[in-house]
Design an enzyme around this catalytic site. Structure first.
Site, PDB file in Angstrom:
ATOM      1  N   GLU A   1     -10.941 -31.496  -5.441  1.00  0.00           N
ATOM      2  CA  GLU A   1     -10.772 -31.627  -6.889  1.00  0.00           C
ATOM      3  C   GLU A   1     -12.108 -31.908  -7.557  1.00  0.00           C
ATOM      4  O   GLU A   1     -12.323 -31.544  -8.716  1.00  0.00           O
ATOM      5  CB  GLU A   1      -9.748 -32.722  -7.211  1.00  0.00           C
ATOM      6  CG  GLU A   1      -8.315 -32.339  -6.874  1.00  0.00           C
ATOM      7  CD  GLU A   1      -8.020 -32.229  -5.379  1.00  0.00           C
ATOM      8  OE1 GLU A   1      -8.750 -32.857  -4.579  1.00  0.00           O
ATOM      9  OE2 GLU A   1      -7.079 -31.523  -5.008  1.00  0.00           O
TER      10      GLU A   1
ATOM     11  N   HIS B   1       1.941 -38.717  -5.337  1.00  0.00           N
ATOM     12  CA  HIS B   1       2.300 -37.394  -5.858  1.00  0.00           C
ATOM     13  C   HIS B   1       3.274 -37.503  -7.031  1.00  0.00           C
ATOM     14  O   HIS B   1       4.000 -36.562  -7.313  1.00  0.00           O
ATOM     15  CB  HIS B   1       2.990 -36.550  -4.776  1.00  0.00           C
ATOM     16  CG  HIS B   1       2.089 -35.956  -3.742  1.00  0.00           C
ATOM     17  ND1 HIS B   1       1.509 -36.701  -2.744  1.00  0.00           N
ATOM     18  CD2 HIS B   1       1.670 -34.680  -3.531  1.00  0.00           C
ATOM     19  CE1 HIS B   1       0.788 -35.902  -1.964  1.00  0.00           C
ATOM     20  NE2 HIS B   1       0.868 -34.676  -2.422  1.00  0.00           N
TER      21      HIS B   1
HETATM   22  C1  LIG Z   1      -6.604 -34.398  -2.634  1.00  0.00           C
HETATM   23  C2  LIG Z   1      -5.492 -33.440  -2.439  1.00  0.00           C
HETATM   24  N1  LIG Z   1      -5.587 -32.188  -2.923  1.00  0.00           N
HETATM   25  C3  LIG Z   1      -4.588 -31.313  -2.753  1.00  0.00           C
HETATM   26  C4  LIG Z   1      -3.448 -31.675  -2.097  1.00  0.00           C
HETATM   27  C5  LIG Z   1      -2.292 -30.697  -1.962  1.00  0.00           C
HETATM   28  N2  LIG Z   1      -2.185 -30.263  -0.570  1.00  0.00           N
HETATM   29  C6  LIG Z   1      -1.349 -30.889   0.277  1.00  0.00           C
HETATM   30  S1  LIG Z   1      -1.530 -30.354   1.831  1.00  0.00           S
HETATM   31  C7  LIG Z   1      -2.714 -29.250   1.361  1.00  0.00           C
HETATM   32  C8  LIG Z   1      -3.350 -28.383   2.382  1.00  0.00           C
HETATM   33  C9  LIG Z   1      -3.902 -29.181   3.479  1.00  0.00           C
HETATM   34  O1  LIG Z   1      -4.453 -28.336   4.405  1.00  0.00           O
HETATM   35  P1  LIG Z   1      -5.057 -28.956   5.719  1.00  0.00           P
HETATM   36  O2  LIG Z   1      -5.947 -30.092   5.372  1.00  0.00           O
HETATM   37  O3  LIG Z   1      -5.666 -27.841   6.475  1.00  0.00           O
HETATM   38  O4  LIG Z   1      -3.796 -29.552   6.498  1.00  0.00           O
HETATM   39  P2  LIG Z   1      -2.519 -28.754   7.058  1.00  0.00           P
HETATM   40  O5  LIG Z   1      -1.538 -28.660   5.942  1.00  0.00           O
HETATM   41  O6  LIG Z   1      -2.956 -27.413   7.490  1.00  0.00           O
HETATM   42  O7  LIG Z   1      -1.989 -29.594   8.160  1.00  0.00           O
HETATM   43  C10 LIG Z   1      -2.958 -29.320   0.006  1.00  0.00           C
HETATM   44  C11 LIG Z   1      -3.907 -28.466  -0.725  1.00  0.00           C
HETATM   45  C12 LIG Z   1      -3.364 -33.002  -1.619  1.00  0.00           C
HETATM   46  N3  LIG Z   1      -2.268 -33.468  -1.014  1.00  0.00           N
HETATM   47  N4  LIG Z   1      -4.391 -33.860  -1.797  1.00  0.00           N
END
Ligand SMILES: Cc1ncc(C[n+]2csc(CCOP(=O)(O)OP(=O)(O)O)c2C)c(N)n1
Ligand SMILES: [Mg+2]
Lengths: 341, 322
Positions: free
Chosen positions: B60, B129
């Site tokens: 962000e 959230h």
């Molecule tokens: C700071 C933040 N930005 C965006 C999100 C929304 N979000 C939740 S999971 C995710 C993707 C996460 O990807 P990764 O770190 O690769 O973990 P995975 O889901 O693949 O286990 C996003 C963008 C969040 N929870 N927190």
């Protein structure tokens, strides 16, 4: 016979193989139970399942001692709670939002914390758990507890500055912490390839001279060995390690994700080739480590435990509404009500 | 008139502004093929390409921080956050950079950027959230903060935000994404910085937006036999249109402020104090405030429902000023 394609298999003892297998099956069967209950509408909110991450979680969990801390990250969380030793009943109750969950319903799937078991919990703002993990490690170092801190993050989360800052602190203070990047190739729909042009996310440790490894995270033995070595190094004062554990996300980001960004073929191939549970199951049976019957019995036993956990969660009471106002602060504040000292 | 839900209204606003002005571009996590968290960017990447509809890495700081520079550089960025809570992970960018750089420059820097995010509780998503963030963002002089209550609001306010020359934070509410309302076919914009009287009444002024606006309407209906409730929707929280609320209070003599932000140092108290200052002698009773009673938003449905003001809490508050 141990097959040649599994070079690591012989390096670990039979008991460890048992543990790795059991943990992986526990995670998969638990998640299948969660999936059923989520589809039934018993689990509020949204869920992210661990399918494909089981070997990574199991290898890490078996490598840890009970007093080592775990600060979980990424979005594949339930498996991490399981390998930290939180009983199915308790995890399921928290997922259902019941009073009997470790957080009393305040946390849910994304926020399970069990301080007695040294499970710190999760930053659902992805990538915000790594600096607290460094601090937990500093506390171990200064208090000479001998405990190590493990901290997981997804590939997506590594784009955040907070992750890189945590590495800088860990390196600067030689902290007893192991950072594990569970790289499943996706941050929701955004692929790791799009995200950065480097071959391995473990390279993020290089400029800081943090020992860094990139391993096949669908091989529980490889994970177990690498994390064990990293934990030993940290415990002996050798400082942090960064491990990229390469895994495959076998389901959508969350349940209900239509995955339009992924070709069906790619998803199918992933399932066939990279399902760590079936792969390890075949491997141990083929190696004669366990019979097919014994494996089935293990699955049945775990399914019973999952069934009992679901029943426990269903039978548990909702938290009393008044508890919503508890735990915001510990009161009274210091000296409050006692006048100037 | 035609009805759209909030997601469709947002998508239409983005589409029209991307079409109208080629300096407008959209960026955020999963805004491309995935189509946005709630489907609000569906199809836009196919129409405008990956230059103007940009999937971003997960940061962000990157999303809103780069938008500041891009806006100063002559573009009109729309930066999307998947959840409004994540604005806090770019707290420095919001508070010290975006809100202050135009001022510090003596007005020379212009930052015509829009941040779009869903806020609010009710989807059982837990403490990180589920927050409504217009109190702490509204507390930053230099930011315009807008909250959409209806699909009509969402479309008109977002279009204005994109055209405005200030940094504007537009908040939609997660629980209202599927909520339908009338949206004209013809293009329109809605003024920023102006509140609107949504429901006329004689006896008490209720100020409310988003999900609690709809609960306030329910409360007003419940009380309709005995009390005539006027409802004012601020639309823009910062800077606040005090005059529209004051005018209503001059008529009704009573004020209840309802909002989903925590009460502590919050929007409700600010609005009540502005009216107490400026319209003290119009008031027949002390103003009442309704909000989240100073807790984070808990996960469990029974707990979440406890802390988010219910219709009956709003009814009680209205009754208490008589
Ligand atoms: C700071 C933040 N930005 C965006 C999100 C929304 N979000 C939740 S999971 C995710 C993707 C996460 O990807 P990764 O770190 O690769 O973990 P995975 O889901 O693949 O286990 C996003 C963008 C969040 N929870 N927190
Ligand atoms: Mg990932």
């Amino acid at each position: 016979m141990v097959s040649d394609t599994n070079p690591h298999f012989e390096d670990v003892d039979a008991e460890t193989v048992d543990e790795l297998l059991e943990q992986m099956v526990r995670i998969r069967r638990f998640e299948e139970g969660v999936l059923d209950e989520f589809s039934e509408g018993s689990v509020p909110g949204f869920v992210h399942l661990c399918h494909g991450h089981e070997a990574s979680h199991a290898g890490m969990g078996v490598a840890m001692q009970p007093d080592d801390w775990l600060a979980v990250g990424g979005s594949r969380l339930h498996g991490q709670y399981i390998v930290k030793g939180v009983p199915f009943d308790e995890i399921m109750a928290e997922l259902f939002g019941k009073a009997t969950g470790p957080n009393g319903g305040k946390g849910g799937s994304m926020h399970l914390a069990d301080v007695d078991r040294h499970l710190y919990g999760h930053a659902a703002t992805i990538g915000s758990g790594q600096n607290p993990a460094a601090g937990l490690a500093l506390a171990q170092q200064m208090r000479e507890t001998g405990n190590v801190v493990l901290s997981t993050i997804g590939d997506g989360g590594t784009s955040r500055g907070s992750f890189h800052t945590a590495l800088v602190f860990a390196a600067a203070w030689n902290l007893p912490v192991v950072y594990i990047i569970e790289n499943n190739g996706f941050a929701i729909s955004y692929s790791t390839q799009q995200q950065v042009g480097i071959d391995s996310l473990a390279d993020y440790g290089k400029p800081l001279n943090i020992p860094s490894y990139s391993i096949d995270g669908s091989d529980p033995v490889a994970v177990y060995e690498t994390i064990s070595e990293a934990i030993t190094r940290a415990r002996e004062g050798g400082g942090p390690t960064l491990v990229e554990s390469r895994v495959t996300r076998l389901r959508g980001h969350f349940e209900g994700d239509k995955q339009a960004y992924r070709t069906e073929e790619e998803a199918r191939e992933s399932n066939a080739e990279r399902d760590p549970v079936t792969n390890f199951q075949e491997r141990v049976i083929e190696a004669g480590h366990i019979t097919a019957e014994a494996y089935d019995a293990l699955v049945d036993e775990i399914d019973d435990e999952v069934g009992a956990a679901i029943q426990f969660a269903k039978d548990s009471p909702d938290p009393a509404p008044s508890t919503a106002y508890e735990d915001v602060l510990r009161l009274p504040l210091y000296g409050q009500g006692e006048g100037d000292a | 008139m035609r009805e759209l839900n909030q997601v469709q209204a947002i998508r239409e606003a983005l589409d029209e502004e991307l079409e109208r002005d080629e300096t407008v571009y959209l960026s955020g996590e999963d805004v491309g093929t995935f189509g946005g968290n709630f489907g609000e960017t569906q199809g836009l990447v196919d129409k405008y390409g990956t230059e103007r509809v940009r999937d971003t890495p997960l940061s962000e700081i990157g999303i809103v921080g780069h938008a500041l520079g891009a806006s100063i550089g002559g573009l009109r960025p729309v930066a999307e956050l998947q959840f409004a809570d994540f604005a806090a992970t770019a707290g420095e960018e919001f508070i010290n950079q975006i809100a202050k750089m135009p001022y510090i420059s003596g007005g020379r820097l212009k930052a015509p950027m829009t941040v779009l995010a869903p806020s609010g509780a009710g989807i059982r998503a837990g403490a990180q959230h589920s927050q409504s963030v217009h109190a702490w963002t509204g507390h930053q002089p230099g930011l315009v903060v807008v909250a959409a209550t209806t699909p009509y609001d969402a479309k008109g306010l977002l279009k204005s935000a994109i055209r405005d020359d200030n940094p504007v934070f537009v908040l939609a509410h997660k629980k209202l994404m599927g909520f339908k309302g009338e949206v004209p076919e013809e293009p329109y914009t809605l003024p920023l910085g102006e509140a609107v009287v949504e429901r006329e009444g004689e006896d008490v002024t209720v100020v409310a937006t988003q999900r609690l606006y709809h609960r306030s309407v329910e409360a007003a209906e419940e009380l309709a036999e005995d009390v005539s409730v006027e409802i004012v929707n601020p639309r823009t929280f910062s800077p606040l249109d005090v005059e529209t609320i004051a005018e209503s209070v001059r008529k009704t003599g009573r004020l209840v402020v309802v909002d989903e932000t925590p009460l502590r140092y919050g929007t409700q108290g600010y609005i009540a104090s502005r009216i107490a200052d400026e319209e003290f002698f119009s008031l027949d009773a002390p103003p009442r405030t309704v909000g989240v009673e100073d807790t984070p938003i808990p996960f469990s449905p029974t707990l979440e429902d406890e802390v988010i003001p219910s219709t009956s809490k709003i009814v009680d508050a209205i009754e208490s000023v008589f």
